[in-house]
Design a protein around this motif. Structure first.
Motif, PDB file in Angstrom:
ATOM      1  N   ALA A   1       0.930  -1.096   0.231  1.00 49.67           N
ATOM      2  CA  ALA A   1       0.114  -0.127   0.739  1.00 49.67           C
ATOM      3  C   ALA A   1       1.403   1.214  -0.167  1.00 49.67           C
ATOM      4  CB  ALA A   1      -0.853   0.073   1.214  1.00 49.67           C
ATOM      5  N   ARG A   2       2.189   1.231   0.494  1.00 48.03           N
ATOM      6  CA  ARG A   2       3.080   2.066   0.938  1.00 48.03           C
ATOM      7  C   ARG A   2       3.352   3.037  -0.954  1.00 48.03           C
ATOM      8  NH1 ARG A   2       6.615   3.036   5.066  1.00 48.03           N
ATOM      9  NH2 ARG A   2       8.140   3.391   3.215  1.00 48.03           N
ATOM     10  N   ASP A   3       3.511   1.648  -1.824  1.00 45.87           N
ATOM     11  CA  ASP A   3       3.890   2.457  -3.122  1.00 45.87           C
ATOM     12  C   ASP A   3       2.154   1.708  -4.034  1.00 45.87           C
ATOM     13  OD1 ASP A   3       5.895   3.145  -2.568  1.00 45.87           O
ATOM     14  OD2 ASP A   3       6.395   0.637  -2.486  1.00 45.87           O
ATOM     15  N   ALA A   4       1.298   2.102  -3.149  1.00 43.24           N
ATOM     16  CA  ALA A   4      -0.340   1.658  -3.794  1.00 43.24           C
ATOM     17  C   ALA A   4       0.193   0.317  -5.338  1.00 43.24           C
ATOM     18  CB  ALA A   4      -0.465   3.123  -5.077  1.00 43.24           C
ATOM     19  N   ALA A   5       1.012  -0.444  -4.747  1.00 39.21           N
ATOM     20  CA  ALA A   5       1.113  -1.558  -4.964  1.00 39.21           C
ATOM     21  C   ALA A   5      -0.132  -2.075  -5.896  1.00 39.21           C
ATOM     22  CB  ALA A   5       2.325  -2.780  -5.385  1.00 39.21           C
ATOM     23  N   VAL A   6      -0.206  -3.203  -7.422  1.00 38.53           N
ATOM     24  CA  VAL A   6      -1.717  -3.543  -7.672  1.00 38.53           C
ATOM     25  C   VAL A   6      -1.227  -5.121  -7.144  1.00 38.53           C
ATOM     26  CG1 VAL A   6      -2.363  -2.412  -8.926  1.00 38.53           C
ATOM     27  CG2 VAL A   6      -0.588  -4.228  -9.723  1.00 38.53           C
ATOM     28  N   ALA A   7       0.174  -5.500  -7.275  1.00 40.88           N
ATOM     29  CA  ALA A   7      -0.296  -6.758  -6.945  1.00 40.88           C
ATOM     30  C   ALA A   7       1.674  -7.118  -5.992  1.00 40.88           C
ATOM     31  CB  ALA A   7      -0.058  -8.756  -8.060  1.00 40.88           C
ATOM     32  N   GLY A   8       1.407  -8.792  -5.575  1.00 37.39           N
ATOM     33  CA  GLY A   8       3.128  -8.581  -4.876  1.00 37.39           C
ATOM     34  C   GLY A   8       2.752 -10.084  -3.910  1.00 37.39           C
ATOM     35  N   VAL A   9       3.965 -10.080  -3.195  1.00 31.63           N
ATOM     36  CA  VAL A   9       4.628 -11.338  -2.228  1.00 31.63           C
ATOM     37  C   VAL A   9       5.183 -11.060  -1.017  1.00 31.63           C
ATOM     38  CG1 VAL A   9       4.118 -13.417  -4.173  1.00 31.63           C
ATOM     39  CG2 VAL A   9       6.323 -12.837  -4.180  1.00 31.63           C
ATOM     40  N   ASN A  10       5.423 -11.630  -0.644  1.00 28.58           N
ATOM     41  CA  ASN A  10       6.531 -11.862   0.859  1.00 28.58           C
ATOM     42  C   ASN A  10       7.892 -11.778  -0.177  1.00 28.58           C
ATOM     43  OD1 ASN A  10       5.346 -14.489   0.463  1.00 28.58           O
ATOM     44  ND2 ASN A  10       7.934 -14.997   1.451  1.00 28.58           N
ATOM     45  N   GLY A  11       9.104 -11.365   1.179  1.00 30.22           N
ATOM     46  CA  GLY A  11      10.092 -10.817   0.136  1.00 30.22           C
ATOM     47  C   GLY A  11      11.271 -12.002   0.472  1.00 30.22           C
ATOM     48  N   ASP A  12      12.085 -11.935   1.002  1.00 29.33           N
ATOM     49  CA  ASP A  12      13.246 -12.276   1.900  1.00 29.33           C
ATOM     50  C   ASP A  12      13.414 -13.084   2.429  1.00 29.33           C
ATOM     51  OD1 ASP A  12      16.086 -13.035   2.073  1.00 29.33           O
ATOM     52  OD2 ASP A  12      17.043 -11.347   1.838  1.00 29.33           O
ATOM     53  N   PHE A  13      14.249 -13.844   3.248  1.00 28.02           N
ATOM     54  CA  PHE A  13      13.994 -14.354   4.415  1.00 28.02           C
ATOM     55  C   PHE A  13      14.258 -13.513   5.877  1.00 28.02           C
ATOM     56  CE2 PHE A  13      14.432 -17.994   1.490  1.00 28.02           C
ATOM     57  CZ  PHE A  13      13.553 -19.450   2.765  1.00 28.02           C
ATOM     58  N   TYR A  14      13.849 -13.273   7.401  1.00 32.24           N
ATOM     59  CA  TYR A  14      14.746 -12.053   7.982  1.00 32.24           C
ATOM     60  C   TYR A  14      14.258 -12.497   9.270  1.00 32.24           C
ATOM     61  CZ  TYR A  14       9.628 -12.092   9.754  1.00 32.24           C
ATOM     62  OH  TYR A  14       8.111 -12.700   9.696  1.00 32.24           O
ATOM     63  N   ASP A  15      15.296 -12.153  10.590  1.00 34.85           N
ATOM     64  CA  ASP A  15      15.550 -12.400  11.127  1.00 34.85           C
ATOM     65  C   ASP A  15      14.606 -12.498  12.388  1.00 34.85           C
ATOM     66  OD1 ASP A  15      16.695 -13.065  13.556  1.00 34.85           O
ATOM     67  OD2 ASP A  15      18.120 -10.427  13.981  1.00 34.85           O
ATOM     68  N   ILE A  16      13.922 -13.592  12.052  1.00 31.90           N
ATOM     69  CA  ILE A  16      12.836 -13.262  13.011  1.00 31.90           C
ATOM     70  C   ILE A  16      12.499 -13.459  14.504  1.00 31.90           C
ATOM     71  CG2 ILE A  16      11.854 -15.572  12.390  1.00 31.90           C
ATOM     72  CD1 ILE A  16       8.862 -14.872  12.480  1.00 31.90           C
ATOM     73  N   GLY A  17      11.659 -12.882  15.309  1.00 34.68           N
ATOM     74  CA  GLY A  17      12.203 -13.111  16.555  1.00 34.68           C
ATOM     75  C   GLY A  17      13.169 -12.415  17.091  1.00 34.68           C
ATOM     76  N   HIS A  18      14.108 -11.228  16.594  1.00 36.43           N
ATOM     77  CA  HIS A  18      15.303 -10.843  17.359  1.00 36.43           C
ATOM     78  C   HIS A  18      15.042  -9.472  16.403  1.00 36.43           C
ATOM     79  CE1 HIS A  18      16.715 -14.497  18.861  1.00 36.43           C
ATOM     80  NE2 HIS A  18      16.484 -14.410  17.100  1.00 36.43           N
ATOM     81  N   THR A  19      15.696  -9.285  15.649  1.00 39.18           N
ATOM     82  CA  THR A  19      15.673  -7.469  14.833  1.00 39.18           C
ATOM     83  C   THR A  19      14.968  -7.817  13.622  1.00 39.18           C
ATOM     84  OG1 THR A  19      17.180  -7.860  12.855  1.00 39.18           O
ATOM     85  CG2 THR A  19      19.107  -7.544  15.143  1.00 39.18           C
ATOM     86  N   GLY A  20      14.140  -8.605  13.829  1.00 37.17           N
ATOM     87  CA  GLY A  20      13.457  -8.100  12.081  1.00 37.17           C
ATOM     88  C   GLY A  20      13.869  -8.011  11.233  1.00 37.17           C
ATOM     89  N   ALA A  21      15.689  -7.346  10.826  1.00 41.03           N
ATOM     90  CA  ALA A  21      15.749  -7.335   9.511  1.00 41.03           C
ATOM     91  C   ALA A  21      16.000  -8.653   8.466  1.00 41.03           C
ATOM     92  CB  ALA A  21      16.832  -6.509   9.460  1.00 41.03           C
ATOM     93  N   PRO A  22      16.137  -7.882   7.064  1.00 38.46           N
ATOM     94  CA  PRO A  22      16.253  -9.398   6.421  1.00 38.46           C
ATOM     95  C   PRO A  22      17.531  -9.577   6.608  1.00 38.46           C
ATOM     96  CG  PRO A  22      15.903  -7.098   5.319  1.00 38.46           C
ATOM     97  CD  PRO A  22      15.612  -6.896   6.852  1.00 38.46           C
ATOM     98  N   LEU A  23      17.860 -11.065   5.843  1.00 34.14           N
ATOM     99  CA  LEU A  23      18.973 -11.620   5.512  1.00 34.14           C
ATOM    100  C   LEU A  23      19.468 -10.952   4.568  1.00 34.14           C
ATOM    101  CD1 LEU A  23      18.274 -15.149   7.227  1.00 34.14           C
ATOM    102  CD2 LEU A  23      18.338 -13.470   8.478  1.00 34.14           C
ATOM    103  N   GLY A  24      19.679 -10.532   3.674  1.00 34.49           N
ATOM    104  CA  GLY A  24      20.118 -10.576   2.270  1.00 34.49           C
ATOM    105  C   GLY A  24      20.180  -9.031   1.917  1.00 34.49           C
ATOM    106  N   LEU A  25      20.244  -9.153   0.713  1.00 36.08           N
ATOM    107  CA  LEU A  25      20.655  -8.053   0.107  1.00 36.08           C
ATOM    108  C   LEU A  25      18.965  -7.343  -0.341  1.00 36.08           C
ATOM    109  CD1 LEU A  25      22.947  -6.800  -1.858  1.00 36.08           C
ATOM    110  CD2 LEU A  25      20.865  -6.054  -2.931  1.00 36.08           C
TER     111      LEU A  25
END
Length: 409
Positions: free
Chosen positions: A128-152
């Protein structure tokens, strides 16, 4: 093979049932740090759910795969959503597909993420931030800790947001000409005054042992010893503001917003940072090879030049993947539901098979499990979740791969 030729017909038999090789953690992690290795390199899902076992049925006994219940609609010019059910000897599977023609005027693929790298949000809110019409979840992330994505991650508007020198660099990206690609991207960060400093991470959930992590305002609040796997010795923090070292310390702060640039070293990296003293100038540069317009990473390349690259065929999860059909130029974005009676999920080998069936010449595995979420817009409607997230609700994730459409007229 085109997507349109595949959907009405029966599917293709899955790959041979082989024992999945164990995914190794980064080579510089010492033996006995299994928890840290799992955090840094999850095999199937950021949530680290063990998944369900796939029936070890030999290929010759699986019989044909049937498809049924196909539903499809145009999301926007050049973008189509399709859903169908597959059934084989292992059980039912529900598949969701976004077919995207990036050459269609007005269509763009982009990285979607929160205002700060450490934050997470539901896929529908990220889009919604970019008024996108579609999409999916992306990178794996540091769930339960920093919350940051693992990659680039590189956003079309905001540029490079986070990354690692090595270890989690398999990416879906748009090259300098805007052509979709799947492959490895290398991040190199240099300090002009000390070019040999071992800088290994940018806004990353952990600093590689022996390395130095760079944290900017885009990271958010300092994560303290979470970025050093809890290690409180042989670490060093250097605060840089206005291109000058302001302070240096062996204590890592937690919860304060990063202002300017924060350098965090572990082991040899911490020792090297002792060379920096208050008042010293610091100039940092980042370079990506190749240099993409947009990039988002995942865990495993599933298909390369039409050849399956994975053999793991014993554990089923909900899955998310992105592929490229070189014949049509389409980008194929897939979510497989799982962990339910209606849809058992897929193994990595089955996911790779599916991507090839759809026409993908290259494909990349994105975060799965409870993170797997597909959002698409119906004609005359608004973006909504179209799959069935296995948590029973939308999980907050680190980033997403989004599709936007702007009327070219």
């Amino acid at each position: 093979m085109s997507v349109r030729r595949f959907l009405p017909a029966a599917g293709v038999v899955c790959a041979l049932a082989l024992t999945a090789p164990a995914l190794a953690g980064p080579g510089d992690l010492r033996a006995g740090h299994a928890a840290a290795a799992d955090r840094h390199h999850p095999g199937a899902s950021s949530g680290r759910d063990p998944g369900t076992g796939a029936l070890p049925i030999p290929q010759a006994l699986r019989g044909p795969t049937t498809t049924s219940g196909t539903v499809s609609w145009p999301v926007a010019p050049g973008v189509t959503y399709t859903r169908w059910e597959r059934n084989d000897a292992r059980g039912p599977v529900r598949v969701h597909l976004l077919s995207v023609n990036p050459a269609e005027p007005g269509v763009q693929l982009d990285y979607a993420g929160p205002a700060r790298v450490r934050r997470t949000a539901r896929v529908v809110d990220l889009l919604a931030r970019d008024a996108a019409v579609a999409g999916v979840n992306g990178d794996f992330y540091d769930i339960g800790h920093t919350g940051a994505p693992l990659g680039l991650g590189r956003d079309r508007q905001r540029g490079l947001l986070h990354g690692r020198q090595s270890g989690w660099n398999a990416a879906f990206y748009l090259d300098a000409a805007g052509v979709p690609q799947i492959g490895e991207i290398t991040l190199t960060t240099r300090m002009a005054q000390h070019p040999r400093l071992p800088i290994t991470n940018l806004n990353s959930p952990f600093v590689r042992p022996g390395g130095i992590g760079v944290y900017t305002r885009r990271w958010g609040r300092a994560a303290g010893y979470e970025v050093t796997d809890g290690r409180r010795t042989h670490v060093r923090a250097v605060q840089v503001r206005g291109g000058v070292v302001r302070s240096t310390s062996t204590t890592l702060t937690h919860g304060r917003p990063v202002r300017g640039t924060l350098l965090v070293g572990r082991g040899e990296g911490a020792r090297q940072l002792r060379r920096l003293q208050p008042g010293d100038p610091v100039t940092l540069t980042h370079a990506l090879d190749p240099d993409p317009q947009v990039a988002i990473t995942g865990s495993t390349i599933l298909v390369d030049e039409g050849v399956i690259q994975v053999t793991a065929d014993r554990v089923q999860h909900p899955r998310t993947a992105v592929g490229i059909d070189r014949d049509t130029g389409e980008v194929l974005i897939v979510v497989v539901d799982g962990r339910s009676k209606a849809s058992r999920g897929a193994t990595l080998a089955e996911l790779a098979d599916l991507m090839i069936d759809l026409g993908a010449d290259e494909a990349l595995n994105l975060d799965g499990g409870g993170s797997s979420t597909m959002v698409a817009t119906k004609p005359g409607g608004s973006p909504a979740v179209r799959n069935h997230p296995s948590d029973g609700f939308q999980r907050s994730v680190a980033n997403a791969l989004e599709v936007t459409w702007t009327d070219p007229s």
